[in-house]
Design a protein around this motif. Sequence first.
Motif, short mmCIF file in Angstrom:
data_model
loop_
_atom_site.label_atom_id
_atom_site.label_comp_id
_atom_site.label_asym_id
_atom_site.label_seq_id
_atom_site.Cartn_x
_atom_site.Cartn_y
_atom_site.Cartn_z
N PRO A 1 132.80 47.04 -13.87
CA PRO A 1 131.45 47.12 -13.31
C PRO A 1 130.53 46.07 -13.94
O PRO A 1 130.72 45.67 -15.09
N PHE A 2 129.56 45.61 -13.17
CA PHE A 2 128.53 44.72 -13.70
C PHE A 2 127.24 44.92 -12.92
O PHE A 2 127.26 45.33 -11.77
N GLU A 3 126.14 44.65 -13.59
CA GLU A 3 124.81 44.79 -12.99
C GLU A 3 124.35 43.45 -12.45
O GLU A 3 124.52 42.42 -13.10
N PHE A 4 123.75 43.49 -11.28
CA PHE A 4 123.13 42.29 -10.72
C PHE A 4 121.93 42.75 -9.92
O PHE A 4 122.06 43.58 -9.02
N GLY A 5 120.77 42.22 -10.26
CA GLY A 5 119.55 42.72 -9.63
C GLY A 5 119.38 44.17 -10.02
O GLY A 5 119.51 44.54 -11.18
N ASN A 6 119.15 45.02 -9.07
CA ASN A 6 119.00 46.45 -9.36
C ASN A 6 120.21 47.24 -8.88
O ASN A 6 120.11 48.43 -8.64
N LYS A 7 121.36 46.58 -8.75
CA LYS A 7 122.56 47.24 -8.25
C LYS A 7 123.74 47.04 -9.21
O LYS A 7 123.77 46.11 -10.00
N THR A 8 124.70 47.93 -9.09
CA THR A 8 125.94 47.82 -9.83
C THR A 8 127.05 47.43 -8.87
O THR A 8 127.22 48.05 -7.82
N PHE A 9 127.77 46.39 -9.24
CA PHE A 9 128.91 45.93 -8.47
C PHE A 9 130.15 46.04 -9.35
O PHE A 9 130.06 46.37 -10.53
N SER A 10 131.31 45.73 -8.80
CA SER A 10 132.53 45.75 -9.60
C SER A 10 133.53 44.74 -9.04
O SER A 10 133.39 44.28 -7.91
N ASP B 1 129.87 40.75 0.17
CA ASP B 1 128.80 40.51 1.15
C ASP B 1 127.48 41.13 0.68
O ASP B 1 126.42 40.51 0.79
N GLU B 2 127.56 42.35 0.13
CA GLU B 2 126.35 42.99 -0.39
C GLU B 2 125.81 42.23 -1.60
O GLU B 2 124.60 42.07 -1.76
N PHE B 3 126.70 41.75 -2.46
CA PHE B 3 126.32 40.96 -3.63
C PHE B 3 125.57 39.70 -3.19
O PHE B 3 124.56 39.33 -3.78
N ILE C 1 112.21 32.69 -10.78
CA ILE C 1 112.95 32.07 -9.68
C ILE C 1 113.76 33.17 -9.02
O ILE C 1 114.46 33.93 -9.69
N LYS C 2 113.65 33.28 -7.71
CA LYS C 2 114.40 34.30 -6.98
C LYS C 2 115.70 33.68 -6.47
O LYS C 2 115.68 32.62 -5.84
N LYS C 3 116.81 34.33 -6.78
CA LYS C 3 118.12 33.89 -6.34
C LYS C 3 118.89 35.08 -5.79
O LYS C 3 118.66 36.21 -6.21
N THR C 4 119.81 34.81 -4.89
CA THR C 4 120.71 35.86 -4.42
C THR C 4 122.08 35.61 -5.03
O THR C 4 122.36 34.55 -5.58
N GLY C 5 122.93 36.62 -4.93
CA GLY C 5 124.27 36.52 -5.48
C GLY C 5 125.01 35.32 -4.92
O GLY C 5 124.73 34.87 -3.81
N SER C 6 125.95 34.81 -5.70
CA SER C 6 126.75 33.65 -5.27
C SER C 6 128.06 33.66 -6.03
O SER C 6 128.21 34.39 -7.02
N SER C 7 128.99 32.84 -5.59
CA SER C 7 130.26 32.75 -6.31
C SER C 7 130.03 32.22 -7.72
O SER C 7 130.72 32.61 -8.67
N SER C 8 129.04 31.35 -7.90
CA SER C 8 128.73 30.83 -9.24
C SER C 8 128.31 31.96 -10.18
O SER C 8 128.75 32.01 -11.33
N PHE C 9 127.47 32.86 -9.69
CA PHE C 9 127.05 34.00 -10.52
C PHE C 9 128.24 34.93 -10.79
O PHE C 9 128.38 35.46 -11.89
#
Length: 133
Positions: free
Chosen positions: A24-33, A68-70, A85-93
Amino acid sequence: MTINFNEIVEQRSEATGIAGDRIPFEFGNKTFSFRDPLMLTDEEKDELELIDYDADIAAWYMGDEEYDEFLLTEVEIPAEDGKTIKKTGSSSFFFLVLREHMRTARASDAEGNPTMRNRSSRRAAARKRRKQH
């Protein structure tokens, strides 16, 4: 001496807080895995080896829907001037998170101690031993 794989996995889980086969990892206000690289089967590794585009690799690790949600999740990164700076998820992140996981997985044993000293630490220890003699 017999190596007990179950104990190794249990110690790893206790040291890292990771149980199961997803990290699991946090990004923004969500948890992804994403899939735990240690738990991949040989077939999964073969499948992964055929993928060469970063975004496809990230989607493979996370799963298409979660990736896709990330990509749609926004994060605010503080800048030096006090603005954000506002960014959305990416493969780099994603790869930043994966590298951090791999670094910490290699760096800690069950007690949270380094598993292998880095090169400069080994050199310093060798110099210290030479001076003592």
